[in-house]
Design an enzyme around this catalytic site. Structure first.
Site, PDB file in Angstrom:
ATOM      1  N   HIS A 157     -10.671  37.149 -30.769  1.00 23.19           N
ATOM      2  CA  HIS A 157     -11.897  37.572 -31.453  1.00 23.19           C
ATOM      3  C   HIS A 157     -11.631  38.190 -32.822  1.00 23.19           C
ATOM      4  CE1 HIS A 157     -10.960  41.542 -29.489  1.00 23.19           C
ATOM      5  NE2 HIS A 157     -11.425  41.995 -30.628  1.00 23.19           N
ATOM      6  N   ASP A 198      -8.752  35.507 -24.845  1.00 23.00           N
ATOM      7  CA  ASP A 198      -8.803  36.369 -26.026  1.00 23.00           C
ATOM      8  C   ASP A 198      -7.423  36.533 -26.683  1.00 23.00           C
ATOM      9  OD1 ASP A 198     -10.110  37.842 -27.934  1.00 23.00           O
ATOM     10  OD2 ASP A 198      -9.977  39.729 -26.842  1.00 23.00           O
ATOM     11  N   GLY A 224     -10.535  47.943 -34.373  1.00 22.11           N
ATOM     12  CA  GLY A 224      -9.388  47.775 -35.263  1.00 22.11           C
ATOM     13  C   GLY A 224      -8.074  47.765 -34.521  1.00 22.11           C
ATOM     14  N   ASN A 225      -8.067  48.322 -33.295  1.00 20.06           N
ATOM     15  CA  ASN A 225      -6.864  48.291 -32.455  1.00 20.06           C
ATOM     16  C   ASN A 225      -6.672  46.934 -31.777  1.00 20.06           C
ATOM     17  OD1 ASN A 225      -7.292  51.568 -32.162  1.00 20.06           O
ATOM     18  ND2 ASN A 225      -5.175  50.926 -31.886  1.00 20.06           N
ATOM     19  N   SER A 226      -7.711  46.090 -31.799  1.00 18.79           N
ATOM     20  CA  SER A 226      -7.658  44.811 -31.091  1.00 18.79           C
ATOM     21  C   SER A 226      -6.458  43.983 -31.527  1.00 18.79           C
ATOM     22  CB  SER A 226      -8.942  44.023 -31.342  1.00 18.79           C
ATOM     23  OG  SER A 226     -10.053  44.686 -30.804  1.00 18.79           O
ATOM     24  N   GLY A 262     -16.221  18.347 -18.778  1.00 22.85           N
ATOM     25  CA  GLY A 262     -16.758  17.618 -19.920  1.00 22.85           C
ATOM     26  C   GLY A 262     -18.260  17.569 -19.964  1.00 22.85           C
TER      27      GLY A 262
END
Length: 475
Positions: free
Chosen positions: A200, A237, A311-313, A375
């Protein structure tokens, strides 16, 4: 001539002698008992010397001396009592074993030994950090010094279409493209420039901006480098970046399976942007194997109370040996209960053992191997829609990819999937949770509602070989 006036000559010595408040002494004598209130009268060399002393001054002086002596006695008593206590304790400690031996009582020896061991344990009581650290732990400053060259800041530029706005000229019907910059954290995993961060950080789903159009990384030496997005996986993620640099210092990766609840962990990142680059926080492992929904995807995460903020992600979560055992990913930030108290100490990280498999696939294949795919694009049918259209609740098939597993199995647009392998499903989220229990190549049975009747269809799952910029649930 006027008569000469002399105080000494006119002063009656008998009057002076008759006054009890005065005493005569020769000029060669000392004045005894004089204080601050004393008054002296000195005559000529042929006369006597006189002194006057106030009785009130004497009383005050005596009182002050008395109080001073009391205070000194109290201080002395405290000193003597303290010294005596220390000496008594020392004496008892020194002679305890001798007294036990003289008594010849085995139980007394046992009690003495227990007391001695208790005293030793109290003196050697470890700190909380020591209790939470592994036996092979390193000092925290050494861990920080070692990991900091491997931590980077990630700045991603996104381009998105701004929603229509109203002005004095009316509604703006023309789409306006805007740019926005988001920041996160990453860490180096190879000398030749591979960097891991969160998906993300480089791929936006909240505002439908999609993949970042530009990514740059900031190193601990404050140098900035352009980075390429190698691949990213929204389901876990995780994203991998690449910078054109050599000789970088990679972080040491550890085994998250060795983690224990209560163990010390350290988080490093850039909360609220690069102004706080390289912020270090610590905490303990609060829980393992937490099933948490992140961006409508169920993830298996490490729960910790180490402070993590926006911001730590993508930053590393370290154990007490300085090994990366997790990737900081999310924080619970919503309010709890009616009191609207903010939620703190609920932070989550992706286990490194699971992440390592994803990272290797993203580097080698640019997608996650073995992941099943049918699909199809789907839409959920809720209870209201089901009543209105007279169809069952479930997952409506809106589109089918040509040549996909669904196409080969004979699924049709308009089918409503109501069951997968005997488990009832009413949403695409539930459908994916069951589907993802299987791997590519497995055969599963779907039950669909078609034209008012239930039809069972066997589907051979295919491998998802590409990451779609705008993935749809149910594919």
């Amino acid at each position: 001539m006027p008569e000469n006036y002399n105080d000494n000559n006119n002063l009656d010595k008998n009057d002076l002698l008759s006054n009890d408040n005065y005493s005569r002494k020769d000029s060669s004598d000392d004045i005894i008992g004089s204080k601050s209130s004393e008054v002296r009268f000195n005559s000529d060399s042929n006369s006597g010397s006189y002194s006057y002393t106030s009785e009130n001054s004497k009383k005050k002086c005596n009182k002050n001396i008395h109080l001073l002596m009391k205070g000194a006695a109290a201080v002395l008593a405290v000193i003597i009592l303290g010294a005596g206590t220390v000496q008594i304790y020392k004496f008892l400690s020194d002679t305890r074993e001798e007294l036990v031996e003289l008594s010849g009582d085995p139980s007394a020896k046992s009690v003495s030994k227990e007391i001695e061991q208790t005293d030793k344990k109290i003196e050697e009581l470890p700190s909380l950090i020591e209790l939470a650290s592994r036996t092979d732990a390193k000092p925290l400053p050494d861990i920080v010094d070692s990991i900091m060259p491997s931590v980077v800041g990630v700045a991603s530029t996104f381009e998105f279409e701004q929603q229509q706005s109203f002005s004095m000229w009316g509604w703006n019907t023309q789409p306006v493209m805007r740019q926005a910059i988001a920041t996160g954290t990453g860490f180096i995993i190879s000398e030749d420039g591979y960097i891991v961060t969160n998906s993300h950080v480089v791929y936006d789903t909240q505002y439908n901006a999609g993949k970042a159009i530009e990514v740059s990384v900031l190193f601990s030496d404050e140098t900035e480098h352009e980075a390429n997005i190698v691949a990213f996986d929204p389901d876990t993620d995780i994203a991998v970046l690449k910078v054109n640099e050599k000789g970088l210092k990679p972080a040491v990766l550890g085994d998250s399976d060795e983690l224990r609840v209560g163990e010390l962990v350290i988080a490093v990142g850039n909360p609220l942007g690069f102004d706080l680059f390289g912020t270090v926080t610590s905490g303990i492992v609060s829980a393992l194997n937490r099933k948490i929904d992140i961006n409508e995807k169920k993830m298996n995460l490490i729960q910790t109370d180490a402070a993590i903020n926006s911001g730590n992600s993508g930053g590393p979560l370290l154990n007490s040996c300085g090994q990366v055992i997790g990737i900081n990913s999310a924080k619970m930030s919503s309010s709890y209960s009616s009191s609207s108290a903010s939620v703190e100490g609920l932070c989550f990280a992706i286990p490194m053992k699971e992440a390592k498999v994803i990272i290797d696939d993203l580097i080698n294949y640019r997608y996650v191997t073995g992941r099943p795919q049918i699909g199809i694009n789907t839409t959920d049918i809720d209870e209201i829609q089901a009543r209105f259209y007279n169809i069952p609740m479930g997952v409506l098939v809106r589109a089918i990819q040509q040549g996909s597993a669904a196409d080969l199995a004979g699924l049709k647009v308009g089918d409503v999937i109501i069951d997968i392998e005997g488990e009832t499903v009413t949403t695409a989220k539930e459908f994916n949770e069951v589907k993802n229990k299987y791997k590519a190549g497995d055969v599963i049975t779907l039950t669909v509602s078609r034209d008012g009747r239930d039809v069972k269809i066997k589907v051979t799952l295919q491998e998802q070989k590409a990451i779609i910029d705008n993935p749809k649930e149910g594919t």
